[in-house]
Design an enzyme around this catalytic site. Structure first.
Site, PDB file in Angstrom:
ATOM      1  CD  GLN A  16       3.696  -5.397   3.548  1.00  0.00           C
ATOM      2  OE1 GLN A  16       4.546  -4.508   3.635  1.00  0.00           O
ATOM      3  NE2 GLN A  16       2.400  -5.132   3.580  1.00  0.00           N
ATOM      4  CD  GLN A  73       1.519  -4.758   8.899  1.00  0.00           C
ATOM      5  OE1 GLN A  73       1.386  -3.577   9.205  1.00  0.00           O
ATOM      6  NE2 GLN A  73       0.598  -5.439   8.265  1.00  0.00           N
ATOM      7  CB  SER A  78       8.010   1.702   6.994  1.00  0.00           C
ATOM      8  OG  SER A  78       8.544   0.491   6.491  1.00  0.00           O
ATOM      9  NE  ARG A 118       8.292   0.336   0.825  1.00  0.00           N
ATOM     10  CZ  ARG A 118       9.079   1.405   0.950  1.00  0.00           C
ATOM     11  NH1 ARG A 118       9.887   1.760  -0.021  1.00  0.00           N
ATOM     12  NH2 ARG A 118       9.081   2.088   2.076  1.00  0.00           N
ATOM     13  CB  CYS A 121      -0.942   0.009   1.199  1.00  0.00           C
ATOM     14  SG  CYS A 121      -0.106  -0.044   2.792  1.00  0.00           S
TER      15      CYS A 121
END
Length: 421
Positions: A118, A114, A107, A52, A50
Site C-alpha cells: 500500500q 499488505q 499495523s 490509517r 482502512c
C-alpha cells in the site's frame, strides 16, 4: 528542511473518525495539487488505508498546525474537532515512524505484509502527481530497503496474518464448517483477493464477487472458481449469502439496513454474518440492530488479531534493531548532503588555482623559458597555494591546544597520528 509525518490511525481514533479523513483514490490528484500549492509544503506522500491516513512531507518551518489545518479544510471538517486524535513526528521520529509502518510494526496486525504494498502504491501515485523530489524519494527508498531486510532477516512475516485473515478466522468461529457456507465478497482489491485466497484454503465452494465493474471481478473469478456480479445486483443476490465480507473504496454505504431486512425476510431469518473491513464503511452500522444480522467492523477484528500477535513479538524486537540501523544510515545520508556544497567550493577553488598557474606556465614556455625550470616553478607554486590554508588551520588549532580538533584536522589532511607536523 524538516521531514514531517502527520497522521491518524487505528490506535488513535475509531473508524468513525478515520473515515472522515480518508482519501478516495479519485480524489488524490486534486489533493496533491491543492497540498503542493500550500507555501509550506515542498514534497508530499499521502497514505490512506482502512487503518490509517498519513501525510509524509518535506515541510518548511516547524509548526505542523498548518498541515493539519489543510487536511481538515480539504475534508470539510470542523477545525479542532478531533485534533487530539492526530499525531505528528518530525525528522528522526518521522523517519523511524515511516520505517516502522513499512515493516508492519505499526499495523493492526503486527508484521502484516499488505501495508508495504500500500505504501509503494501511495508512493507511485505521489510520484506520478510530481509530488516527490530528492528528499522524499530517498526517504521512501530507504523505507522499502529496511522493510525488505526485516522480511528477509526476521520471522516477522511467518504464519501470514492480516485483516483478511482475521475476517476469515471470525467467519470460521461463527460458521464452523465454511464448506457449507455461501460467501459474498464485495470489492475486488488486494484485501478481497487475500480474503478469497484464505477462503479457498478452507475449501469454500460457493463464492460470489461483487464489484463496481465486472472486468476486475472477472479477473478473480477463475482464481476462486467464483461468480461475478455488479454492485447493482447485490440487492437481488444478498439473500443467497450466509457471509458477506466487504472492502471497497466507496464513499457511501453499499448495503443499508432496509436491504438487509429484505434479505432476511427472503431467508426466513436464517442468520447472516457481515464483516465490513472498509474505511469509509460499506455497510450501514444500523444493520447491527437487526435480529439474525451480525455486523463486525474492522475495529471488531482487534480481539482476533491480538491472539496472533504474541508469535511475532520476538521478531518485532529484532526488526526494531534493523530499523534503528536504517534510521542512522538515512540520517548519515542527510548529514552528508551538508558537505556537498563545501566540497564543490573546495574543488572549484583548487581547479581555479591550477588553471591560473597552468596558464602562466604555458605562457612562460611560449616565451622560450627552460622547460624543467617552468615545471618546477609550477609544481612549487601549486603546492604552496594548496597547502597555505590547511597550514594556517593547523597552526591555529595547535595554538589553542584543542587535541580533538587537531586530531580531526590531521585525519582530514591524511596525516597519521605518528606523523610529525
Amino acid at each position: 528542511m524538516p521531514l514531517f509525518a502527520l497522521g491518524i490511525n487505528h490506535q488513535t481514533a475509531p473508524v468513525k473518525l478515520r473515515e472522515q479523513v480518508a482519501f478516495a483514490p479519485d480524489s488524490l490528484n486534486t489533493a496533491y495539487t491543492d497540498l503542493l500549492a500550500q507555501p509550506f509544503v515542498k514534497e508530499a506522500v499521502i497514505i490512506s488505508t482502512c487503518n490509517r491516513c498519513e501525510i509524509y512531507c518535506n515541510f518548511e518551518g516547524n509548526d505542523s498546525s498548518s498541515l493539519l489545518r489543510w487536511l481538515t479544510d480539504f475534508h470539510n471538517i470542523e477545525p479542532g474537532s478531533f485534533d487530539d486524535n492526530f499525531y505528528c513526528y518530525q525528522d528522526q521520529q518521522a523517519i523511524s515512524h515511516l520505517f516502522r509502518v513499512s515493516c508492519g510494526l505499526d499495523s493492526l496486525v503486527l508484521g502484516e505484509p499488505q501495508i508495504l504494498g500500500q505504501i509503494k502504491q501511495a508512493f507511485a501515485v505521489a510520484s506520478h502527481a510530481k509530488a516527490v523530489n530528492k528528499s522524499l524519494n530517498k526517504w521512501f527508498q530507504y523505507a522499502f530497503k529496511v522493510a525488505k531486510k526485516v522480511r528477509t532477516d526476521t520471522q516477522i512475516g511467518a504464519n501470514a496474518i492480516s485483516v483478511a485473515f482475521a475476517a476469515v478466522s471470525l467467519a470460521r468461529q461463527i460458521f464452523s464448517d465454511l464448506k457449507q457456507s455461501r460467501v459474498l465478497l464485495i470489492g475486488a482489491g488486494e484485501t478481497i483477493e487475500l480474503v478469497g485466497k484464505y477462503l479457498l484454503e478452507h475449501e469454500v465452494p460457493n463464492i460470489t464477487i461483487a464489484n463496481r465493474t465486472l472486468a476486475r471481478a472477472v479477473e478473480l473469478v477463475d482464481k476462486f472458481d467464483a461468480k461475478a456480479i455488479t454492485l447493482g445486483q447485490i440487492p437481488d443476490q444478498l439473500s443467497k449469502a450466509d457471509i458477506i465480507i466487504s472492502s471497497t473504496a466507496s464513499q457511501l454505504p453499499i448495503i443499508g439496513k432496509g436491504m438487509v431486512e429484505c434479505a432476511l425476510k427472503d431467508r426466513r431469518h436464517q442468520p447472516m454474518l457481515f464483516i465490513d473491513i472498509a474505511v469509509p464503511r460499506d455497510i450501514e452500522p444500523q444493520v447491527s440492530e437487526l435480529n439474525d444480522a451480525y455486523l463486525y467492523s474492522v475495529d471488531d477484528l482487534q480481539g482476533i488479531i491480538e491472539e496472533n500477535k504474541q508469535a511475532r513479538v520476538e521478531a518485532a524486537i529484532e526488526a526494531e534493531k534493523i530499523i534503528e540501523m536504517g534510521v542512522n544510515d538515512f540520517i548519515a545520508w542527510q548529514e552528508s548532503l551538508k558537505a556537498v556544497e563545501s566540497i564543490r567550493l573546495y574543488r572549484q577553488n583548487s581547479e581555479q588555482l591550477r588553471d591560473e598557474l597552468l596558464q602562466r606556465a604555458i605562457a612562460s614556455l611560449a616565451n622560450g623559458n627552460d622547460t624543467e625550470k617552468v615545471l618546477k616553478e609550477l609544481a612549487f607554486k601549486l603546492t604552496n597555494k594548496l597547502i597555505h590554508h590547511p597550514s594556517q588551520a593547523l597552526t591555529t588549532v595547535s595554538q589553542t591546544g584543542n587535541e580533538q580538533d587537531l586530531t580531526l584536522l590531521r585525519l582530514t589532511l591524511g596525516l597519521s597520528q605518528t606523523d610529525e607536523l
